[in-house]
Design a protein around this motif. Structure first.
Motif, PDB file in Angstrom:
ATOM      1  N   SER A 209      -2.329   6.293   2.040  1.00 57.33           N
ATOM      2  CA  SER A 209      -3.122   5.192   1.493  1.00 57.33           C
ATOM      3  C   SER A 209      -2.594   4.897   0.097  1.00 57.33           C
ATOM      4  O   SER A 209      -2.330   5.812  -0.683  1.00 57.33           O
ATOM      5  N   GLU A 210      -2.401   3.635  -0.187  1.00 51.16           N
ATOM      6  CA  GLU A 210      -1.926   3.208  -1.490  1.00 51.16           C
ATOM      7  C   GLU A 210      -3.002   3.481  -2.530  1.00 51.16           C
ATOM      8  O   GLU A 210      -4.173   3.131  -2.331  1.00 51.16           O
ATOM      9  N   GLN A 212      -4.408   2.550  -6.012  1.00 51.48           N
ATOM     10  CA  GLN A 212      -4.298   1.462  -6.974  1.00 51.48           C
ATOM     11  C   GLN A 212      -5.340   1.599  -8.078  1.00 51.48           C
ATOM     12  O   GLN A 212      -6.508   1.914  -7.798  1.00 51.48           O
ATOM     13  N   THR A 270      -1.595   4.914   8.473  1.00 45.38           N
ATOM     14  CA  THR A 270      -2.122   4.129   7.350  1.00 45.38           C
ATOM     15  C   THR A 270      -3.252   3.228   7.815  1.00 45.38           C
ATOM     16  O   THR A 270      -3.200   2.663   8.907  1.00 45.38           O
ATOM     17  N   ARG A 273      -6.141   0.885   1.433  1.00 47.05           N
ATOM     18  CA  ARG A 273      -5.782   1.235   0.071  1.00 47.05           C
ATOM     19  C   ARG A 273      -6.998   1.916  -0.551  1.00 47.05           C
ATOM     20  O   ARG A 273      -8.111   1.803  -0.028  1.00 47.05           O
ATOM     21  N   ILE A 309      -0.603  -3.251   2.168  1.00 49.57           N
ATOM     22  CA  ILE A 309      -0.367  -1.808   2.073  1.00 49.57           C
ATOM     23  C   ILE A 309       0.765  -1.377   3.008  1.00 49.57           C
ATOM     24  O   ILE A 309       1.496  -0.430   2.710  1.00 49.57           O
TER      25      ILE A 309
END
Length: 430
Positions: A209-210, A212, A270, A273, A309
């Motif tokens: 997972s990104e 941010q 995935t 995010r 993502i």
């Protein structure tokens, strides 16, 4: 909401793999892992819901032929599945030949149907005896792991096209940092045992997972938290595979040569995010209020569709071939799943055009299954009647099947399965 009705036609590379993913403990039923133990199972499911035991799950142990029929009906040529350690070695040193033969039957049937197998050797669950010994919390249990793999790998090797040693060893909700770092070594040992018996590509599935910063990259505290969590959940694994060095903040670095190069491809799961809020003790926020929507009655974690993502992840992982081993959304309104699949595949296709070497995509999940303590989050391409266990392909499953058949999609295909964008206003009526 994304306007997927403006998306252009996309086609995927020749020989691209289209699949669906399951995990044994989530679909088989009566698995007898520590998740089924009154003593060892957690009291609450993900999201704080009261824990519900899997019991018969989707009864796939008996109905695996029905699952294969679903795969065939969707034109899929890849199935990511797991074999369950707790069935094969229910007591330390005691191997159950009957359970092994059961899995061999499934693997043989998949080969007969022309479906490639991506086999997971440890998908979160393991035997009660191994859990009581501390499982991956200590490297002292490595011999148990080796003995299991030395027993099972040579017996199933001829049926496997892609190997997954461990699933999501980087998850902070499941494993402590110590366990995550240890599991890199368990992965490395698993890789080398597999290579004794198989020439097929090996990896471990990484939950990506990104991370941010909630207030943007100019906010130093949020960015610091995003970078810190990214290292302890993502980069520690990638760095170890690329260099052999196992590192994390506040931990002495360790060089383990047998870990270096032990992913032949990146296996990436995935979904979302994660926004990092450095001004909160509970710093992890999955989405902004402005982008959040209600997908199921009890909030889970996939209530945002953020296809970029996929691009950001794949641009980061261009040094090896990639197999997307999980990607999906929990939603009661199946139209959200059509939107999600459309958006994620558009992003995936764009990443390929930008140089990512993606060999296939496997959707989570084939079935509405037991989701780690609850049956509430519905990820499946097919529903499962909880009483009769009858499988029914959803509209999203039909859409996905047509994508697989055509190796891509256009507006004509999309509009056969979605007439209008879903609205949260209608949530209570679905």
């Amino acid at each position: 909401m994304l306007d997927i009705f403006q998306y252009p036609e996309i086609k995927f590379p020749k020989e691209f793999l289209w699949g669906a993913t399951t995990a044994g403990v989530q679909i088989e039923g009566n698995n007898s892992s520590y998740h089924d133990s009154e003593e060892l199972a957690p009291k609450f499911a993900f999201g704080g819901m009261p824990y519900e035991f899997p019991k018969k799950a989707c009864n796939s142990y008996e109905l695996y032929e029905e699952d294969i029929k679903l795969l065939k009906s969707m034109n899929l040529n890849l199935y990511r599945m797991s074999i369950e350690w707790c069935r094969i070695e229910p007591e330390k040193g005691t191997f159950n030949e009957k359970e092994l033969k059961h899995y061999l039957t499934i693997l043989e049937r998949l080969k007969e149907e022309g479906i490639k197998v991506c086999l997971t050797l440890h998908h979160v669950s393991h035997p009660v005896w191994f859990h009581r010994k501390g499982s991956f919390g200590t490297l002292d249990n490595m011999k148990d792991w080796e003995e299991y793999l030395e027993y099972v790998v040579p017996k199933v090797a001829e049926y496997v096209d892609f190997w997954i040693v461990l699933n999501e060893l980087n998850l902070p909700f499941e494993y402590s940092l110590t366990e995550r770092l240890n599991m890199v070594q368990y992965h490395g040992r698993g890789y080398h045992i597999i290579k004794k018996y198989s020439s097929k590509p090996v990896s471990s599935a990484h939950s990506y997972s990104e991370k941010q910063p909630k207030r943007g990259y100019n906010d130093k505290l949020d960015k610091l938290m995003a970078d810190y969590i990214d290292y302890t959940e993502n980069e520690f694994f990638f760095h170890a595979i690329r260099t052999g060095e196992i590192t994390a903040p506040f931990v002495d670095a360790k060089y383990v040569p047998e870990v270096k190069g032990t992913c032949d491809y990146w296996a990436l799961n995935t979904y979302i995010r994660q926004m990092m809020d450095g001004r909160r003790e509970n710093f992890r926020s999955d989405s902004y209020t402005a982008t959040h929507f209600k997908a199921i009655e009890t909030p889970f974690y996939t209530e945002e569709i953020c296809p970029d993502i996929m691009i950001q992840m794949l641009m980061r992982m261009k040094d090896k071939p990639v197999l997307i081993t999980e990607n999906g959304i929990a939603a009661n309104d199946d139209r959200y799943r059509v939107v999600y699949i459309s958006a994620m595949l558009q992003a995936l296709n764009e990443a390929i055009r930008m140089g990512a070497d993606v060999i296939g995509y496997s959707h989570w999940s084939l079935l509405d299954n037991w989701e780690w303590g609850s049956y509430n989050p519905n990820f499946g391409l097919a529903t499962v009647d909880r009483r009769t266990f009858e499988r029914t392909l959803k509209n999203s499953g039909k859409f996905y099947g047509e994508i697989a058949k055509n190796n891509g999609y256009n507006q004509e295909i999309l509009r056969k399965y979605l007439k209008e964008l879903p609205s949260i206003i209608n949530f209570k009526n679905i």
